[in-house]
Motif scaffolding. Structure first.
Motif, PDB file in Angstrom:
ATOM      1  N   LEU A  57      -5.051   1.112  13.466  1.00 56.04           N
ATOM      2  CA  LEU A  57      -3.408  -0.094  13.671  1.00 56.04           C
ATOM      3  C   LEU A  57      -2.569   0.976  13.062  1.00 56.04           C
ATOM      4  CD1 LEU A  57      -1.895  -1.204  15.274  1.00 56.04           C
ATOM      5  CD2 LEU A  57      -2.342  -3.252  13.894  1.00 56.04           C
ATOM      6  N   VAL A  58      -3.037   1.281  11.608  1.00 58.99           N
ATOM      7  CA  VAL A  58      -1.708   2.841  10.745  1.00 58.99           C
ATOM      8  C   VAL A  58      -1.397   3.515  11.532  1.00 58.99           C
ATOM      9  CG1 VAL A  58      -1.638   3.304   9.066  1.00 58.99           C
ATOM     10  CG2 VAL A  58      -2.333   0.851   9.035  1.00 58.99           C
ATOM     11  N   ALA A  59      -3.145   4.749  11.829  1.00 57.59           N
ATOM     12  CA  ALA A  59      -2.903   5.610  13.206  1.00 57.59           C
ATOM     13  C   ALA A  59      -2.166   5.758  14.390  1.00 57.59           C
ATOM     14  CB  ALA A  59      -4.298   5.898  13.046  1.00 57.59           C
ATOM     15  N   GLU A  63       1.680   7.752  14.667  1.00 56.29           N
ATOM     16  CA  GLU A  63       2.031   8.330  15.396  1.00 56.29           C
ATOM     17  C   GLU A  63       2.509   8.285  16.249  1.00 56.29           C
ATOM     18  OE1 GLU A  63      -2.315   9.954  17.227  1.00 56.29           O
ATOM     19  OE2 GLU A  63      -2.467  10.723  15.714  1.00 56.29           O
ATOM     20  N   ARG A  64       2.719   7.007  16.949  1.00 60.31           N
ATOM     21  CA  ARG A  64       3.658   7.042  17.686  1.00 60.31           C
ATOM     22  C   ARG A  64       5.391   6.975  17.657  1.00 60.31           C
ATOM     23  NH1 ARG A  64       3.235   5.248  23.550  1.00 60.31           N
ATOM     24  NH2 ARG A  64       5.798   5.033  24.520  1.00 60.31           N
ATOM     25  N   ALA A  65       5.725   6.761  15.812  1.00 65.80           N
ATOM     26  CA  ALA A  65       6.723   7.077  15.385  1.00 65.80           C
ATOM     27  C   ALA A  65       7.553   8.293  15.622  1.00 65.80           C
ATOM     28  CB  ALA A  65       6.761   6.483  13.872  1.00 65.80           C
ATOM     29  N   THR A 114       0.846  -9.945   9.786  1.00 65.57           N
ATOM     30  CA  THR A 114       1.613  -9.298   7.987  1.00 65.57           C
ATOM     31  C   THR A 114       0.679  -9.849   7.222  1.00 65.57           C
ATOM     32  OG1 THR A 114       3.525  -9.592   8.994  1.00 65.57           O
ATOM     33  CG2 THR A 114       3.002  -9.372   6.152  1.00 65.57           C
ATOM     34  N   VAL A 115      -0.343 -11.032   7.233  1.00 64.22           N
ATOM     35  CA  VAL A 115      -1.283 -11.022   5.988  1.00 64.22           C
ATOM     36  C   VAL A 115      -2.909 -10.628   6.738  1.00 64.22           C
ATOM     37  CG1 VAL A 115      -2.273 -13.237   5.682  1.00 64.22           C
ATOM     38  CG2 VAL A 115      -0.494 -13.794   5.895  1.00 64.22           C
ATOM     39  N   ASN A 116      -2.778  -9.917   7.786  1.00 69.28           N
ATOM     40  CA  ASN A 116      -4.202 -10.037   8.043  1.00 69.28           C
ATOM     41  C   ASN A 116      -4.080  -8.394   7.942  1.00 69.28           C
ATOM     42  OD1 ASN A 116      -5.267 -12.115   8.505  1.00 69.28           O
ATOM     43  ND2 ASN A 116      -5.079 -11.919  10.802  1.00 69.28           N
ATOM     44  N   ALA A 117      -3.302  -7.543   7.735  1.00 70.80           N
ATOM     45  CA  ALA A 117      -2.932  -5.690   7.350  1.00 70.80           C
ATOM     46  C   ALA A 117      -1.595  -5.817   7.762  1.00 70.80           C
ATOM     47  CB  ALA A 117      -3.691  -5.166   8.946  1.00 70.80           C
ATOM     48  N   PRO A 118      -1.428  -6.184   5.546  1.00 70.24           N
ATOM     49  CA  PRO A 118       0.080  -5.900   5.873  1.00 70.24           C
ATOM     50  C   PRO A 118      -0.229  -4.336   5.667  1.00 70.24           C
ATOM     51  CG  PRO A 118      -1.848  -6.196   3.486  1.00 70.24           C
ATOM     52  CD  PRO A 118      -2.412  -6.417   4.912  1.00 70.24           C
ATOM     53  N   LYS A 119      -0.734  -3.805   5.640  1.00 65.08           N
ATOM     54  CA  LYS A 119      -0.004  -1.370   6.182  1.00 65.08           C
ATOM     55  C   LYS A 119       0.553  -1.606   7.610  1.00 65.08           C
ATOM     56  CE  LYS A 119      -3.915  -0.098   2.315  1.00 65.08           C
ATOM     57  NZ  LYS A 119      -4.924   0.999   2.525  1.00 65.08           N
ATOM     58  N   VAL A 120      -0.011  -3.037   8.148  1.00 68.61           N
ATOM     59  CA  VAL A 120       0.881  -1.940   9.870  1.00 68.61           C
ATOM     60  C   VAL A 120       1.794  -2.600   9.258  1.00 68.61           C
ATOM     61  CG1 VAL A 120       0.887  -3.068  11.766  1.00 68.61           C
ATOM     62  CG2 VAL A 120      -1.316  -2.808  10.738  1.00 68.61           C
ATOM     63  N   ALA A 121       2.485  -3.127   8.573  1.00 73.45           N
ATOM     64  CA  ALA A 121       3.945  -3.447   8.730  1.00 73.45           C
ATOM     65  C   ALA A 121       4.543  -2.536   8.299  1.00 73.45           C
ATOM     66  CB  ALA A 121       4.311  -5.323   8.098  1.00 73.45           C
ATOM     67  N   GLN A 122       4.419  -2.073   6.916  1.00 77.18           N
ATOM     68  CA  GLN A 122       4.969  -1.278   5.500  1.00 77.18           C
ATOM     69  C   GLN A 122       4.653   0.523   6.410  1.00 77.18           C
ATOM     70  OE1 GLN A 122       1.532  -1.349   2.404  1.00 77.18           O
ATOM     71  NE2 GLN A 122       1.854  -3.474   2.389  1.00 77.18           N
TER      72      GLN A 122
END
Length: 202
Positions: A57-59, A63-65, A114-122
């Motif tokens: 999800l981070v990737a 890439e979208r960004a 935000t809780v389950n995957a904090p790196k996503v918001a970061q």
């Protein structure tokens, strides 16, 4: 991992499968098996490329960004017309890319996980939101240096984004507002530019 599994095509397929699965079922409910099945790869290949589900999800977000990045070869701000053109183009690109349904879905995922995957918001903050604000702040600082606008660049950046967005993103996230048309986006960008210039003209 087989030799072909590290190809850009395989990576693209995995990320596409992951994002569509996350959007349909949610991050927590999506299994790596489901992603691997959709992407037509083995789980071993998937883990070798990305390590875990959060990394996928981070990737996707990173890439979208890349599509939101502002060109570095902006024209010199020597007059108000050039400034207006730059700000209007900036606002148009930002709204066009960010109101894309896939991007809105990514924002929604980042908020809900935000809780389950904090790196996503970061990642959303570091790869998308912060570069956008920094690029816009640079434009504002150049306009101040050129004597076209008066004010503090950081505050002016917030003002412009506020004028540009209004409550549009809230409506999109809540699914109570339709994506604006090309004409609506152009109008919002033009009005935000005019509003900022009116507030901060020297």
């Amino acid at each position: 991992m087989n030799k072909e599994a590290d190809s850009p095509e395989i990576r693209r397929r995995i990320l596409g499968a992951a994002l569509s699965a996350f959007m349909e079922a949610g991050y927590a409910q999506t299994s790596t098996l489901e992603i691997a099945t959709r992407a037509r790869v083995s789980k071993r290949d998937l883990y070798t490329l990305f390590g875990n589900k959060e990394a996928m999800l981070v990737a996707c977000i990173s890439e979208r960004a890349q599509r939101l990045h502002v060109p570095v070869d902006l024209p010199a701000l020597r007059d108000m017309k050039t400034l207006a053109n730059v700000l209007t183009a900036f606002g148009t690109k930002l709204l066009t890319e960010t109101t894309d349904p896939v991007v809105v879905a990514v924002f929604r995922l980042a908020i809900s996980e935000t809780v389950n995957a904090p790196k996503v918001a970061q990642t959303l903050e570091s790869a998308a939101r912060r570069p956008i604000r920094e690029a816009l702040r640079s434009v504002m600082a150049s306009a101040v240096s050129a004597g076209l606008l008066a004010g503090e660049p950081e505050a002016m950046t917030g003002t412009f984004l506020g004028l540009l967005w209004g409550d549009l993103m809230t409506g999109l996230l809540l699914q109570t507002t339709d994506r604006p048309s090309t004409a609506d986006i152009a109008r919002r960008a033009s009005e935000a530019t005019a509003g900022l210039i009116e507030l901060h003209t020297v």
